[in-house]
Design a protein around this motif. Structure first.
Motif, PDB file in Angstrom:
ATOM      1  N   ALA A  28       0.830  -1.204   0.000  1.00  0.00           N
ATOM      2  CA  ALA A  28       0.000   0.000   0.000  1.00  0.00           C
ATOM      3  C   ALA A  28       0.866   1.257   0.000  1.00  0.00           C
ATOM      4  O   ALA A  28       0.556   2.231  -0.694  1.00  0.00           O
ATOM      5  CB  ALA A  28      -0.933  -0.007   1.214  1.00  0.00           C
ATOM      6  N   LEU A  29       1.954   1.238   0.761  1.00  0.00           N
ATOM      7  CA  LEU A  29       2.845   2.394   0.809  1.00  0.00           C
ATOM      8  C   LEU A  29       3.490   2.639  -0.557  1.00  0.00           C
ATOM      9  O   LEU A  29       3.511   3.774  -1.051  1.00  0.00           O
ATOM     10  CB  LEU A  29       3.925   2.184   1.877  1.00  0.00           C
ATOM     11  CG  LEU A  29       4.951   3.301   2.036  1.00  0.00           C
ATOM     12  CD1 LEU A  29       4.279   4.618   2.402  1.00  0.00           C
ATOM     13  CD2 LEU A  29       5.983   2.914   3.086  1.00  0.00           C
ATOM     14  N   ILE A  30       3.987   1.599  -1.188  1.00  0.00           N
ATOM     15  CA  ILE A  30       4.593   1.738  -2.520  1.00  0.00           C
ATOM     16  C   ILE A  30       3.562   2.230  -3.533  1.00  0.00           C
ATOM     17  O   ILE A  30       3.815   3.142  -4.318  1.00  0.00           O
ATOM     18  CB  ILE A  30       5.229   0.407  -2.977  1.00  0.00           C
ATOM     19  CG1 ILE A  30       6.465   0.102  -2.122  1.00  0.00           C
ATOM     20  CG2 ILE A  30       5.598   0.446  -4.459  1.00  0.00           C
ATOM     21  CD1 ILE A  30       7.017  -1.300  -2.310  1.00  0.00           C
ATOM     22  N   PHE A  31       2.364   1.627  -3.510  1.00  0.00           N
ATOM     23  CA  PHE A  31       1.296   2.054  -4.411  1.00  0.00           C
ATOM     24  C   PHE A  31       0.959   3.525  -4.186  1.00  0.00           C
ATOM     25  O   PHE A  31       0.799   4.296  -5.140  1.00  0.00           O
ATOM     26  CB  PHE A  31       0.055   1.188  -4.206  1.00  0.00           C
ATOM     27  CG  PHE A  31      -1.133   1.632  -4.997  1.00  0.00           C
ATOM     28  CD1 PHE A  31      -1.173   1.463  -6.367  1.00  0.00           C
ATOM     29  CD2 PHE A  31      -2.213   2.234  -4.368  1.00  0.00           C
ATOM     30  CE1 PHE A  31      -2.274   1.885  -7.106  1.00  0.00           C
ATOM     31  CE2 PHE A  31      -3.318   2.655  -5.096  1.00  0.00           C
ATOM     32  CZ  PHE A  31      -3.344   2.483  -6.465  1.00  0.00           C
ATOM     33  N   GLY A  32       0.871   3.937  -2.926  1.00  0.00           N
ATOM     34  CA  GLY A  32       0.553   5.328  -2.613  1.00  0.00           C
ATOM     35  C   GLY A  32       1.591   6.297  -3.136  1.00  0.00           C
ATOM     36  O   GLY A  32       1.259   7.341  -3.709  1.00  0.00           O
ATOM     37  N   LEU A  33       2.864   5.959  -2.953  1.00  0.00           N
ATOM     38  CA  LEU A  33       3.934   6.836  -3.425  1.00  0.00           C
ATOM     39  C   LEU A  33       3.950   6.916  -4.954  1.00  0.00           C
ATOM     40  O   LEU A  33       4.117   8.004  -5.517  1.00  0.00           O
ATOM     41  CB  LEU A  33       5.280   6.349  -2.894  1.00  0.00           C
ATOM     42  CG  LEU A  33       5.467   6.482  -1.372  1.00  0.00           C
ATOM     43  CD1 LEU A  33       6.776   5.841  -0.941  1.00  0.00           C
ATOM     44  CD2 LEU A  33       5.389   7.936  -0.929  1.00  0.00           C
ATOM     45  N   TYR A  38       3.081   9.861  -9.914  1.00  0.00           N
ATOM     46  CA  TYR A  38       2.691   9.628 -11.310  1.00  0.00           C
ATOM     47  C   TYR A  38       1.165   9.573 -11.442  1.00  0.00           C
ATOM     48  O   TYR A  38       0.616   8.561 -11.843  1.00  0.00           O
ATOM     49  CB  TYR A  38       3.302   8.319 -11.824  1.00  0.00           C
ATOM     50  CG  TYR A  38       4.805   8.287 -11.738  1.00  0.00           C
ATOM     51  CD1 TYR A  38       5.574   9.020 -12.632  1.00  0.00           C
ATOM     52  CD2 TYR A  38       5.442   7.541 -10.764  1.00  0.00           C
ATOM     53  CE1 TYR A  38       6.955   9.005 -12.559  1.00  0.00           C
ATOM     54  CE2 TYR A  38       6.829   7.525 -10.675  1.00  0.00           C
ATOM     55  CZ  TYR A  38       7.581   8.255 -11.577  1.00  0.00           C
ATOM     56  OH  TYR A  38       8.943   8.238 -11.484  1.00  0.00           O
ATOM     57  N   PRO A  39       0.450  10.689 -11.143  1.00  0.00           N
ATOM     58  CA  PRO A  39      -1.017  10.637 -11.111  1.00  0.00           C
ATOM     59  C   PRO A  39      -1.667  10.341 -12.460  1.00  0.00           C
ATOM     60  O   PRO A  39      -2.643   9.607 -12.524  1.00  0.00           O
ATOM     61  CB  PRO A  39      -1.424  12.016 -10.591  1.00  0.00           C
ATOM     62  CG  PRO A  39      -0.250  12.896 -10.869  1.00  0.00           C
ATOM     63  CD  PRO A  39       0.961  12.012 -10.810  1.00  0.00           C
ATOM     64  N   PHE A  40      -1.140  10.882 -13.546  1.00  0.00           N
ATOM     65  CA  PHE A  40      -1.780  10.669 -14.843  1.00  0.00           C
ATOM     66  C   PHE A  40      -1.584   9.247 -15.335  1.00  0.00           C
ATOM     67  O   PHE A  40      -2.479   8.644 -15.925  1.00  0.00           O
ATOM     68  CB  PHE A  40      -1.271  11.692 -15.871  1.00  0.00           C
ATOM     69  CG  PHE A  40      -1.620  13.094 -15.492  1.00  0.00           C
ATOM     70  CD1 PHE A  40      -2.936  13.512 -15.484  1.00  0.00           C
ATOM     71  CD2 PHE A  40      -0.641  13.988 -15.104  1.00  0.00           C
ATOM     72  CE1 PHE A  40      -3.284  14.800 -15.118  1.00  0.00           C
ATOM     73  CE2 PHE A  40      -0.965  15.285 -14.727  1.00  0.00           C
ATOM     74  CZ  PHE A  40      -2.287  15.692 -14.729  1.00  0.00           C
ATOM     75  N   ILE A  41      -0.422   8.709 -15.092  1.00  0.00           N
ATOM     76  CA  ILE A  41      -0.178   7.311 -15.446  1.00  0.00           C
ATOM     77  C   ILE A  41      -1.086   6.410 -14.631  1.00  0.00           C
ATOM     78  O   ILE A  41      -1.625   5.423 -15.135  1.00  0.00           O
ATOM     79  CB  ILE A  41       1.312   6.944 -15.245  1.00  0.00           C
ATOM     80  CG1 ILE A  41       2.162   7.722 -16.245  1.00  0.00           C
ATOM     81  CG2 ILE A  41       1.539   5.450 -15.373  1.00  0.00           C
ATOM     82  CD1 ILE A  41       3.653   7.580 -16.033  1.00  0.00           C
ATOM     83  N   THR A  42      -1.304   6.774 -13.361  1.00  0.00           N
ATOM     84  CA  THR A  42      -2.156   5.988 -12.480  1.00  0.00           C
ATOM     85  C   THR A  42      -3.578   5.901 -13.023  1.00  0.00           C
ATOM     86  O   THR A  42      -4.181   4.831 -13.029  1.00  0.00           O
ATOM     87  CB  THR A  42      -2.175   6.586 -11.063  1.00  0.00           C
ATOM     88  OG1 THR A  42      -0.833   6.652 -10.582  1.00  0.00           O
ATOM     89  CG2 THR A  42      -3.020   5.757 -10.120  1.00  0.00           C
TER      90      THR A  42
END
Length: 191
Positions: A28-33, A38-42
Motif C-alpha cells: 500500500a505504501l509503494i502504491f501510494g507513493l 505519477y497521477p496521470f499514469i495511475t
C-alpha cells in the motif's frame, strides 16, 4: 500462560500471519507513493487494468456458464454476467471517460465498506490486543475517502489519484506499524 495469550481467534489469526499484514502495508505504501508521483499514469493504468479484468472475468464467466449448462439450471445467469463483463471491458477501451466515472464510484463504495468493516474488526479486537487504534484510523480514513468520492465523483476523479496516494501511503504505514505489534505478540505467544 503469559499476559500475551489471545482470547480471540481473529487476534490469533492476525498475530500468526503478521507478515501478511506487513506485506500488505508495504504494498500500500509503494502504491501510494507511485500514485502520488505519477497521477496521470495511475489514471490510465487503473482504467486499463479494469478493462482487462472485466474482459477476463467475462470470458471466464461465459466458459463456466457453458460448461455448467447441463448440470445447473441457473447457468444462464452466469452467462449474462459474463457477457456484461465482456461488454464493460470493451467499453473501457472505447469510452474510457465513462469507465473512469464508474471506477471512481466502485472505489468509493469499496473504500466505504472496507473502512466500516476494518473499524468493526478493530473494535472487536480492542480487548485482545493493544494498538488496535491503527486499524480504527485506517478504517476511518477509508470511510472518509469513500464519502468524498461519492459526494462528487467527477471532481473526485480529478483529485482521486492524490487522495488514493495519500490514503494508500497512510494505510500502508499504519499496517506496517500494526504488523510489528502483531509480530511482537506472536513472539510472546510462542514463548
Amino acid at each position: 500462560m503469559n499476559n500475551f495469550t489471545f482470547r480471540s481467534p481473529l487476534a490469533n489469526l492476525l498475530s500468526k500471519n503478521w507478515w501478511i499484514v506487513l506485506l500488505r502495508g508495504i504494498a500500500a505504501l509503494i502504491f501510494g507513493l507511485l500514485t502520488w508521483f505519477y497521477p496521470f499514469i495511475t489514471i490510465i493504468v487503473m482504467v486499463i487494468f479494469f478493462g482487462v479484468y472485466a474482459l477476463i472475468d467475462g470470458v471466464m464467466g461465459v466458459i463456466i456458464s457453458i460448461n455448467g449448462r447441463k448440470s445447473h439450471q441457473d447457468w444462464w445467469l452466469m452467462l449474462i454476467w459474463g457477457i456484461v463483463s465482456i461488454l464493460a471491458g470493451i467499453l473501457t477501451f472505447f469510452v474510457p471517460g465513462i469507465t473512469w466515472l464508474v471506477l471512481i464510484t466502485f472505489i468509493a463504495v469499496w473504500a466505504l465498506v472496507s473502512g466500516i468493516f476494518q473499524v468493526i474488526t478493530a473494535i472487536r479486537l480492542r480487548k485482545t490486543i493493544q494498538g488496535e487504534w491503527w486499524m480504527i484510523i485506517a478504517g476511518i480514513l477509508s470511510v472518509l475517502v469513500g464519502i468524498i468520492l461519492l459526494i462528487d465523483p467527477v471532481q473526485g476523479g480529478i483529485a482521486l489519484t492524490w487522495v488514493i496516494g495519500v490514503y494508500a501511503a497512510l494505510f500502508g504505514v499504519m499496517n506496517i506499524a500494526l504488523a510489528f505489534r502483531l509480530r511482537r505478540f506472536a513472539i510472546h505467544q510462542v514463548n
